[in-house]
Motif scaffolding. Structure first.
Motif, PDB file in Angstrom:
ATOM      1  N   GLY A  67       0.822  -1.217   0.000  1.00 16.95           N
ATOM      2  CA  GLY A  67       0.000   0.000   0.000  1.00 16.95           C
ATOM      3  C   GLY A  67       0.849   1.257   0.000  1.00 16.95           C
ATOM      4  N   LEU A  68       2.002   1.210   0.662  1.00 14.97           N
ATOM      5  CA  LEU A  68       2.871   2.388   0.700  1.00 14.97           C
ATOM      6  C   LEU A  68       3.458   2.646  -0.683  1.00 14.97           C
ATOM      7  CD1 LEU A  68       4.730   1.816   4.076  1.00 14.97           C
ATOM      8  CD2 LEU A  68       2.832   3.354   3.594  1.00 14.97           C
TER       9      LEU A  68
ATOM     10  N   PRO B 215      14.607   1.803   2.327  1.00 16.00           N
ATOM     11  CA  PRO B 215      14.654   2.289   3.721  1.00 16.00           C
ATOM     12  C   PRO B 215      13.780   1.442   4.658  1.00 16.00           C
ATOM     13  CG  PRO B 215      14.374   4.131   2.227  1.00 16.00           C
ATOM     14  CD  PRO B 215      14.278   2.889   1.395  1.00 16.00           C
ATOM     15  N   LEU B 216      12.635   1.006   4.166  1.00 14.01           N
ATOM     16  CA  LEU B 216      11.767   0.208   5.031  1.00 14.01           C
ATOM     17  C   LEU B 216      12.294  -1.217   5.189  1.00 14.01           C
ATOM     18  CD1 LEU B 216       8.236   1.473   3.976  1.00 14.01           C
ATOM     19  CD2 LEU B 216       9.452   1.881   6.109  1.00 14.01           C
TER      20      LEU B 216
ATOM     21  N   ASN C 280      13.643   5.420  -2.024  1.00 13.88           N
ATOM     22  CA  ASN C 280      13.093   6.228  -0.935  1.00 13.88           C
ATOM     23  C   ASN C 280      12.056   5.525  -0.064  1.00 13.88           C
ATOM     24  OD1 ASN C 280      14.451   8.820  -1.307  1.00 13.88           O
ATOM     25  ND2 ASN C 280      13.460   8.773  -3.305  1.00 13.88           N
ATOM     26  N   ILE C 281      11.452   4.476  -0.559  1.00 15.28           N
ATOM     27  CA  ILE C 281      10.417   3.794   0.228  1.00 15.28           C
ATOM     28  C   ILE C 281      10.834   2.349   0.523  1.00 15.28           C
ATOM     29  CG2 ILE C 281       7.979   3.111   0.339  1.00 15.28           C
ATOM     30  CD1 ILE C 281       8.291   6.113   0.195  1.00 15.28           C
TER      31      ILE C 281
ATOM     32  N   GLU D  55      13.165   0.618  15.299  1.00 15.33           N
ATOM     33  CA  GLU D  55      12.441   1.725  15.922  1.00 15.33           C
ATOM     34  C   GLU D  55      12.298   2.877  14.951  1.00 15.33           C
ATOM     35  OE1 GLU D  55      14.392   2.870  19.524  1.00 15.33           O
ATOM     36  OE2 GLU D  55      13.693   1.048  20.530  1.00 15.33           O
ATOM     37  N   LYS D  56      13.380   3.148  14.245  1.00 19.12           N
ATOM     38  CA  LYS D  56      13.366   4.282  13.329  1.00 19.12           C
ATOM     39  C   LYS D  56      12.394   4.056  12.179  1.00 19.12           C
ATOM     40  CE  LYS D  56      16.486   7.637  11.514  1.00 19.12           C
ATOM     41  NZ  LYS D  56      17.556   7.752  10.542  1.00 19.12           N
ATOM     42  N   ALA D  57      12.282   2.806  11.739  1.00 20.04           N
ATOM     43  CA  ALA D  57      11.381   2.511  10.630  1.00 20.04           C
ATOM     44  C   ALA D  57       9.931   2.516  11.095  1.00 20.04           C
ATOM     45  CB  ALA D  57      11.727   1.166  10.003  1.00 20.04           C
TER      46      ALA D  57
ATOM     47  N   GLU E 225       1.962   1.894  -3.490  1.00 19.63           N
ATOM     48  CA  GLU E 225       0.856   2.481  -4.261  1.00 19.63           C
ATOM     49  C   GLU E 225       0.702   3.963  -3.943  1.00 19.63           C
ATOM     50  OE1 GLU E 225      -2.182  -1.265  -4.976  1.00 19.63           O
ATOM     51  OE2 GLU E 225      -2.736   0.287  -3.555  1.00 19.63           O
ATOM     52  N   ALA E 226       0.785   4.273  -2.646  1.00 23.63           N
ATOM     53  CA  ALA E 226       0.666   5.676  -2.244  1.00 23.63           C
ATOM     54  C   ALA E 226       1.765   6.507  -2.893  1.00 23.63           C
ATOM     55  CB  ALA E 226       0.734   5.795  -0.727  1.00 23.63           C
ATOM     56  N   ALA E 227       2.992   5.982  -2.880  1.00 20.45           N
ATOM     57  CA  ALA E 227       4.111   6.710  -3.479  1.00 20.45           C
ATOM     58  C   ALA E 227       3.910   6.880  -4.988  1.00 20.45           C
ATOM     59  CB  ALA E 227       5.421   5.983  -3.196  1.00 20.45           C
TER      60      ALA E 227
ATOM     61  N   ASP F 205      12.749   5.646  -7.875  1.00 21.41           N
ATOM     62  CA  ASP F 205      12.468   6.590  -6.796  1.00 21.41           C
ATOM     63  C   ASP F 205      11.848   5.857  -5.601  1.00 21.41           C
ATOM     64  OD1 ASP F 205      11.696   8.716  -5.262  1.00 21.41           O
ATOM     65  OD2 ASP F 205      10.656   9.805  -6.850  1.00 21.41           O
ATOM     66  N   ARG F 206      10.867   5.013  -5.889  1.00 19.66           N
ATOM     67  CA  ARG F 206      10.192   4.272  -4.806  1.00 19.66           C
ATOM     68  C   ARG F 206      11.149   3.271  -4.170  1.00 19.66           C
ATOM     69  NH1 ARG F 206       6.377   3.674  -8.887  1.00 19.66           N
ATOM     70  NH2 ARG F 206       6.521   1.415  -8.898  1.00 19.66           N
TER      71      ARG F 206
END
Lengths: 229, 357
Positions: free
Chosen positions: A121-122, A143-144, A139-140, A225-227, A124-126, A135-136
């Motif tokens: 879903g994240l 990192p996750l 950046n998404i 924690e950061k994620a 898709e949002a991006a 890019d996704r």
């Protein structure tokens, strides 16, 4: 500190160098492979099998295979030497290659688990916010998946530190070039009166292993924690 | 400028076959039970789903035309989509979330507009926070802001309030009302809540089983809908002066008297329940109800012992739920003149916003 002899320190540093370069070199490939394996395509099972192969192959046989392929008189090895001046046999770079191949499945598995657990879903949002595929990814997705990347890198690093069979077969046991900690322990045991050295090096390996375990957990806790998980 | 959509898509036993248009600067509600195809339409508009056949034109741009082989991917569609579950990026602060689409927009809003959007949604104090430290309502507002700052050509709100409790929903609705009143782009609002649609939408597309069952103005279409508590009327009105403790509300067809409708001149939405409308053939006298409207009956629909009576007061459409016995006793039929006695009125959107005004 006279705990370690210069030779032993050399073996330790060489081990750390080979393991870290092996992990770093293999990581981009591991990410690409994990990305590929986290989706469906024809031949996925085959690729998955090939990636897992080093886990089941006898290291000595694998080392021999590498020697055949990358030997300077062999096909690929000769080609690389003639055209690029790259030589793997009897060099520390060869040890890197062997370690990278052997620890590749650890990295792929860990990254793949993180990718498969991601929230599509994240993504898709991006996309609706105008982010392209790369890019996704940068950046998404990555990192996750960072906890998975770190976990994979640490397991692979620990595995690379312990690699013995493939290294000794492929690049031999050359002090300062390919004599890593396990090889140094082996050499010490072969030398009359070398038991004390072997014990020291073994103790060092065990301490190192515990340090990594502790470091890994600290880093994982922090990144998780950061994620925001 | 507008959004036009005509799509056909079959998945398993479900066939989506819809066609409608939405005007700029208005809220088009996609209303229907779950499984009606609302979310599929939103995903088709956003490009997250690729219909087997169809054509979608957004603000004059063809983003889908299966006959011509055109499919613009979501990242190039300039669609603001607010998901039901907000979908904020957990590893970024609220501010970075807000600016994610903005950075990637070919028509970047200036710093003034960013500040305006942040203020519009009351996000000033949340900027440095991590999404996991936000309440459900705050997450919805950030998701809305993130979509708006990408300067989309069209805004899609996919049940943005469905995951919130009643209190949080009541907190967000005024922000959405304000957004509706200032937005210059078409807004699609997906919902299965009649009250939300009555409060926010200008036009309604009724969906059921993958098809459009009706389409029209919220004021014409909603009266009579709703199973348990059917709506009797949705009116747009303007708040007038206060006399004897009652405030006048002017609407297209007459006036209503209510206890409080907000500041004078405020535009409000009025909802009346179908069970809160009584019908009288003669002007009743000596009655506690403040609102008695002269109406003309346009339709009577009998349903066993119950009946729905549709009436008009000027251009306003009202639907009362009465018994079949009353219909025959009062001889209610089309073109009969009568009086609608209104027991209760719900007034919303009187300009009372949360936060500073």
């Amino acid at each position: 500190m006279r705990f370690l002899t210069p030779d032993e320190i050399e073996a330790l540093l060489l081990s750390l160098k080979i393991a870290s370069v092996a992990v770093a070199v293999a990581m981009p490939f591991a990410i690409a492979t994990a990305l590929l394996l986290s989706r469906n395509f024809p031949g996925k099972t085959l690729l998955d099998g090939i990636v897992q192969l080093p886990l089941v192959l006898p290291p000595v046989a694998m080392g021999f295979l590498l020697l055949v392929i990358f030997g300077t008189r062999g096909g690929l090895g000769g080609f690389l030497k003639d055209h690029f001046g790259i030589v793997f046999v009897f060099r520390w770079t060869g040890a890197v290659l062997a370690s990278a191949i052997f620890t590749f499945p650890f990295q792929v598995r860990s990254i793949r688990l993180a990718l498969e657990a991601r929230d599509s879903g994240l993504d898709e949002a991006a996309r609706t916010l105008g982010a392209s595929w790369l890019d996704r990814l940068v950046n998404i997705t990555l990192p996750l998946a960072l906890p998975g990347l770190i976990a994979g890198a640490i397991t692979a690093f620990a595995g690379a530190l312990g690699e013995f069979g493939a290294i000794i077969t492929f690049v031999s046991n050359i002090p300062g070039e390919t004599r890593t900690l396990p090889l140094a322990i082996y050499t010490a045991l072969q030398t009359p009166g070398g038991e004390a050295e072997a014990a020291r090096l073994s103790a060092l390996s065990i301490i190192l292993a515990f340090l990594f375990l502790w470091g890994a957990q600290t880093i994982m806790r922090h990144t998780t924690e950061k994620a925001g998980r | 400028m507008s959004a036009e959509i005509a799509i056909r898509h079959t998945r398993g036993s479900f066939t989506l076959d819809v066609a409608f248009t939405a005007a700029s600067g208005g809220v088009t509600a996609l209303f229907g039970p779950s499984g009606a195809g609302k979310t599929s339409i939103v995903h088709a508009l956003a490009g997250l789903m690729r219909p087997a056949q169809g054509r979608i034109v957004l603000e004059g741009r063809i983003v889908l035309d299966t006959a011509a082989g055109i499919f613009v991917p979501p990242e190039k569609r300039r669609i603001g989509l607010v998901f039901q579950d907000a979908r904020l990026f957990p590893h970024m602060s609220v501010e970075r979330n807000l600016l994610f689409g903005w950075r990637r927009s070919p028509e970047r809003a200036g710093p003034d507009e960013i500040a305006r959007t942040v203020a519009l949604l009351g996000l000033e104090k949340l900027l440095a926070r991590a999404p996991r430290h936000l309440s459900g309502g705050e997450k919805s507002r950030v998701a809305l802001g993130r979509a708006l700052l990408a300067s989309p050509d069209i805004l899609l709100l996919d049940e943005p309030l469905a995951s919130l409790d009643a209190a949080r929903r009541a907190e967000i609705l005024p922000w959405l009302e304000r957004l509706r009143d200032i937005a210059r782009i078409p807004i699609f609002y997906v919902s299965h809540s009649l009250d939300e649609v009555a409060r926010l939408a200008d036009r309604v597309v009724l969906l059921d089983g993958g098809r459009v069952t009706a389409e029209g103005s919220v004021f014409d279409l909603l009266a009579g809908l709703g199973a348990d508590k059917p709506l009797g009327a949705v009116l747009e009105a303007r708040a007038g002066d206060i006399q004897d403790g009652l405030q006048t509300l002017m609407f297209d067809g007459g006036r209503l008297l209510v206890a409080d409708a907000g500041p004078m001149g405020a535009r409000v939405r009025v909802r009346i329940g179908a069970d809160d409308i009584l019908i009288a053939r003669e002007a009743p006298r000596g009655i506690s109800a403040n609102n008695i409207l002269p109406v003309t009956i346009s339709k009577v629909r009998l349903d066993g012992p119950r009946a729905e009576v549709e009436m008009h007061c000027g251009r306003a459409r009202l639907v009362a739920r009465v018994t079949a016995a009353s219909v025959s006793r009062l001889e209610l039929a089309p073109d009969v003149a009568a009086f609608a006695v209104i027991k209760a009125v719900i007034v919303e959107g009187g300009g009372a916003f949360p936060g500073k005004v």
